[in-house]
Design an enzyme around this catalytic site. Structure first.
Site, PDB file in Angstrom:
ATOM      1  N   CYS A  26       0.870  -1.175   0.000  1.00 45.56           N
ATOM      2  CA  CYS A  26       0.000   0.000   0.000  1.00 45.56           C
ATOM      3  C   CYS A  26       0.908   1.227   0.000  1.00 45.56           C
ATOM      4  O   CYS A  26       1.673   1.426   0.944  1.00 45.56           O
ATOM      5  CB  CYS A  26      -0.886  -0.028   1.247  1.00 45.56           C
ATOM      6  SG  CYS A  26      -1.944   1.409   1.477  1.00 45.56           S
TER       7      CYS A  26
ATOM      8  N   CYS B 183      -1.020   3.008  -6.700  1.00 48.46           N
ATOM      9  CA  CYS B 183      -1.868   2.363  -5.683  1.00 48.46           C
ATOM     10  C   CYS B 183      -2.056   0.927  -6.126  1.00 48.46           C
ATOM     11  O   CYS B 183      -2.343   0.675  -7.308  1.00 48.46           O
ATOM     12  CB  CYS B 183      -3.214   3.090  -5.584  1.00 48.46           C
ATOM     13  SG  CYS B 183      -4.446   2.253  -4.546  1.00 48.46           S
TER      14      CYS B 183
END
Length: 259
Positions: A74, A187
């Site tokens: 992440c 992302c």
């Protein structure tokens, strides 16, 4: 800690499963424990303090499970928590950042026009500002926050073509895409949109994510510590999530095996 101990991988939700897939492909002898925090997703609109608190709680659980390394799958949690986690734990903590260098290097010295698609928090954090400072003099970089793309994955709407393309046009419609050299997927959720980005972008534009580089770094770190699983070890993936619903469990499994 033995070389057959598992690797912990976590994300704000389901996006990090794209990293797990890369580990399973490139390091097939490894056991992977994945934790998605879908009950608290998305991280990209939270404060750095909230993300740090959530990340610390997840890593504490991984340590109790005896992991030999943690991958923060992440970009947002890496920005907010990686340094603090490394100061607290003595196992390798592997983070992620948008693969901007890869996109810039493609130009072989020619100026590149690059969109970095990421969450609002990733793009606001000092870590990304420092990364962008390294390249912005020689390249034209457009940071584009795309919070809604996380939600589409979490809601299981990836196969709804019109929904996805409408969202992408909402974020990228203002650009002259014919002039863009690359889009960086900053992302891990966005990696699942690769085919949609290919549809959106001209043929010559590259679509770049950081998963392969992250897993390569993980391999190098574990190898340097003598912690790679033996070649005769049986790799495995175990999926867990803070949202215990059947819908999320099924969606996680679907994304893991998505072609």
């Amino acid at each position: 800690m033995s070389s057959t101990a598992p690797i912990g991988v976590f994300d704000s939700g389901l996006g990090g499963i794209s990293v797990v897939r890369q580990i399973a492909q490139d390091m097939p002898n490894e056991k992977v424990l994945y934790f998605g925090d879908s009950a608290n997703a998305p991280y990209g609109i939270k404060t750095p303090e909230q993300v740090r608190e959530l990340s610390f709680a997840i890593v504490e659980q991984f340590v109790k499970q005896g992991v030999k390394a943690v991958v923060i799958a992440c970009n947002t949690a890496t920005s907010a928590a990686a340094d603090a986690l490394r100061e607290t734990h003595d196992i390798p903590i592997i983070g992620m950042e948008p693969a901007l260098k890869v996109a810039c290097d493609r130009g072989h010295g020619q100026r590149q026009r690059i969109i970095v698609a990421a969450t609002p928090l990733t793009l606001r954090e000092r870590k990304f500002a420092k990364l962008m400072d390294r390249f912005k003099a020689d390249h034209t970089i457009f940071p584009e926050p795309c919070p809604g793309l996380v939600e589409i994955v979490e809601q299981g709407l990836l196969d709804e073509h019109d929904t996805v393309m409408n969202a992408l046009h909402g974020y990228f419609g203002a650009y002259n895409l014919q002039t863009i050299d690359a889009v960086v997927l900053g992302c891990t959720h966005f990696v699942f949109y690769r085919d949609y980005f290919r549809e959106l972008l001209p043929d010559g534009a590259a679509i770049i994510d950081g998963n392969e580089g992250t897993v390569r770094h993980l391999h190098v770190v574990l190898e340097s510590l003598g912690k790679l699983a033996p070649e005769d070890a049986q790799g495995s993936v175990e999926l867990a999530n803070s949202d215990g619903s059947e819908r999320i469990a099924e969606l996680a499994s679907t994304l893991l095996h998505r072609s």
